[in-house]
Scaffold this motif. Sequence first.
Motif, PDB file in Angstrom:
ATOM      1  N   ILE A  89      -5.373   4.929  -1.026  1.00 36.22           N
ATOM      2  CA  ILE A  89      -4.650   4.171  -0.003  1.00 36.22           C
ATOM      3  C   ILE A  89      -3.853   3.045  -0.640  1.00 36.22           C
ATOM      4  CG2 ILE A  89      -4.945   2.669   1.999  1.00 36.22           C
ATOM      5  CD1 ILE A  89      -7.381   4.306   2.776  1.00 36.22           C
ATOM      6  N   ASP A  90      -4.449   2.331  -1.579  1.00 40.55           N
ATOM      7  CA  ASP A  90      -3.749   1.218  -2.230  1.00 40.55           C
ATOM      8  C   ASP A  90      -2.576   1.720  -3.068  1.00 40.55           C
ATOM      9  OD1 ASP A  90      -5.566  -0.431  -1.073  1.00 40.55           O
ATOM     10  OD2 ASP A  90      -6.732  -0.825  -2.874  1.00 40.55           O
ATOM     11  N   ASP A 100      -0.939  -7.674  -3.002  1.00 36.41           N
ATOM     12  CA  ASP A 100      -0.097  -6.522  -2.688  1.00 36.41           C
ATOM     13  C   ASP A 100       0.928  -6.885  -1.624  1.00 36.41           C
ATOM     14  OD1 ASP A 100      -1.530  -6.676  -0.342  1.00 36.41           O
ATOM     15  OD2 ASP A 100      -2.642  -4.803  -0.633  1.00 36.41           O
ATOM     16  N   SER A 116       2.426 -12.373  -0.079  1.00 37.02           N
ATOM     17  CA  SER A 116       2.845 -10.996  -0.310  1.00 37.02           C
ATOM     18  C   SER A 116       3.540 -10.837  -1.659  1.00 37.02           C
ATOM     19  CB  SER A 116       3.796 -10.552   0.809  1.00 37.02           C
ATOM     20  OG  SER A 116       4.283  -9.258   0.548  1.00 37.02           O
ATOM     21  N   ARG A 173      -8.354   6.704   5.692  1.00 35.62           N
ATOM     22  CA  ARG A 173      -7.250   6.000   6.327  1.00 35.62           C
ATOM     23  C   ARG A 173      -7.642   4.543   6.535  1.00 35.62           C
ATOM     24  NH1 ARG A 173      -7.854  10.909   9.129  1.00 35.62           N
ATOM     25  NH2 ARG A 173      -6.056  12.317   8.988  1.00 35.62           N
ATOM     26  N   PRO A 174      -6.645   3.642   6.576  1.00 36.94           N
ATOM     27  CA  PRO A 174      -6.955   2.246   6.867  1.00 36.94           C
ATOM     28  C   PRO A 174      -7.682   2.131   8.207  1.00 36.94           C
ATOM     29  CG  PRO A 174      -4.691   2.505   6.120  1.00 36.94           C
ATOM     30  CD  PRO A 174      -5.232   3.876   6.339  1.00 36.94           C
ATOM     31  N   CYS A 231      -6.147 -10.658   4.409  1.00 38.79           N
ATOM     32  CA  CYS A 231      -4.798 -10.650   3.842  1.00 38.79           C
ATOM     33  C   CYS A 231      -4.001 -11.848   4.384  1.00 38.79           C
ATOM     34  CB  CYS A 231      -4.066  -9.342   4.178  1.00 38.79           C
ATOM     35  SG  CYS A 231      -4.953  -7.853   3.664  1.00 38.79           S
ATOM     36  N   TYR A 284      -3.715   9.313  -0.569  1.00 41.17           N
ATOM     37  CA  TYR A 284      -2.327   8.951  -0.841  1.00 41.17           C
ATOM     38  C   TYR A 284      -1.380   9.665   0.130  1.00 41.17           C
ATOM     39  CZ  TYR A 284       2.089   8.510  -3.377  1.00 41.17           C
ATOM     40  OH  TYR A 284       3.387   8.245  -3.722  1.00 41.17           O
ATOM     41  N   GLN A 295       0.928  -6.574   1.545  1.00 40.78           N
ATOM     42  CA  GLN A 295       0.377  -7.179   2.750  1.00 40.78           C
ATOM     43  C   GLN A 295      -0.311  -8.508   2.478  1.00 40.78           C
ATOM     44  OE1 GLN A 295       0.873  -5.862   5.778  1.00 40.78           O
ATOM     45  NE2 GLN A 295       2.059  -4.231   4.783  1.00 40.78           N
ATOM     46  N   SER A 338      -0.815   4.412  -2.477  1.00 41.62           N
ATOM     47  CA  SER A 338       0.219   4.804  -1.527  1.00 41.62           C
ATOM     48  C   SER A 338       0.947   3.580  -0.960  1.00 41.62           C
ATOM     49  CB  SER A 338      -0.417   5.619  -0.396  1.00 41.62           C
ATOM     50  OG  SER A 338       0.539   5.957   0.588  1.00 41.62           O
ATOM     51  N   ALA A 339       0.192   2.525  -0.640  1.00 41.99           N
ATOM     52  CA  ALA A 339       0.811   1.325  -0.065  1.00 41.99           C
ATOM     53  C   ALA A 339       1.666   0.578  -1.078  1.00 41.99           C
ATOM     54  CB  ALA A 339      -0.273   0.402   0.480  1.00 41.99           C
TER      55      ALA A 339
END
Length: 326
Positions: free
Chosen positions: A280-281, A110, A97, A272-273, A92, A266, A112, A283-284
Amino acid sequence: MPEQPYQPEGAIAGTGMGGAMDLATSEATALEGAPAGPGGTGPQGRPRSLWSDAWRDLRRNPVFLLSALVILFLVLIALWPSAIAPGSPLACDLAKSQDGAGPGAPFGYDGQGCNVYTRTVHGARASVTVGLCATLGVALFGSVLGGLAGYYGGVWDSVLSRVTDIFFAIPVVLGGLVLLSVVTSNTVWPVIGFMVLLGWPQISRIARGSVITAKQHDYVQAARALGASDSRILLRHIAPNAVAPVIVVATIALGTYIALEATLSYLGVGLRPPSVSWGIDISAASPYVRNAPHALLWPSGALAVTVLAFIMLGDAVRDALDPKLR
């Protein structure tokens, strides 16, 4: 002596026994290679099995073909994601960003600064792994328990019925929040174990009903009268004729398990990361959906297409295996 009438080679000749006839070799060979007859019969009038009829119907069903192609593509990218998305999904750059599409990043970046395309492709591995392993575990565990309960009945059947009632009373998402919140592992196995723990009662009841129906048929009674053991009756006679409903329910449930994994991820209790998952994506990307909707659109779209493909596949399999639709 009176002359015998001339009969050319290959003609049908009377035998003098009032109707019995012989066929020439060429004609007999032609009849042996005759195509399948009408009414669900194969060569020489032999009936086709349920599975051969189902496979024939599936090959002609465009819904099955389309969903199977999508699932095959998902499995391939789950096995070899770097083939179409080179680079690490964890690489990343905060300077990029929320940037839009660019060279090497057709889906943009995204919050990050991670490549959304790369993370979306690599996220298929977690979803497909959880869906397939959870479905296999649920189908095996539920089928064995339900099949034994349906075959033997009695106290075993009563106890299993009460246990399944208890598990049906547990809300799936709430149970996941409680059970998975104490797990610190970042692998997919705790999520798979949770799904098997709460998913087997449905398959168990389906298998129990199918076995109860199958064991009342004449061929099972005949096998028991000939002295066949319980294990032989279950494996050779009942299981092949009772497994179709289990396959249908398990195929449809596979898409549900993929959606459940994304939901738990989510909420922060599934994967989890630094694990890569569509949940996860999603949710982020939710907090900045106004500024970078692409970061939410692509993983959400991939999840929706995957779940829809498995549900369509299950519907096609159900239509092919349901004898009432024939």
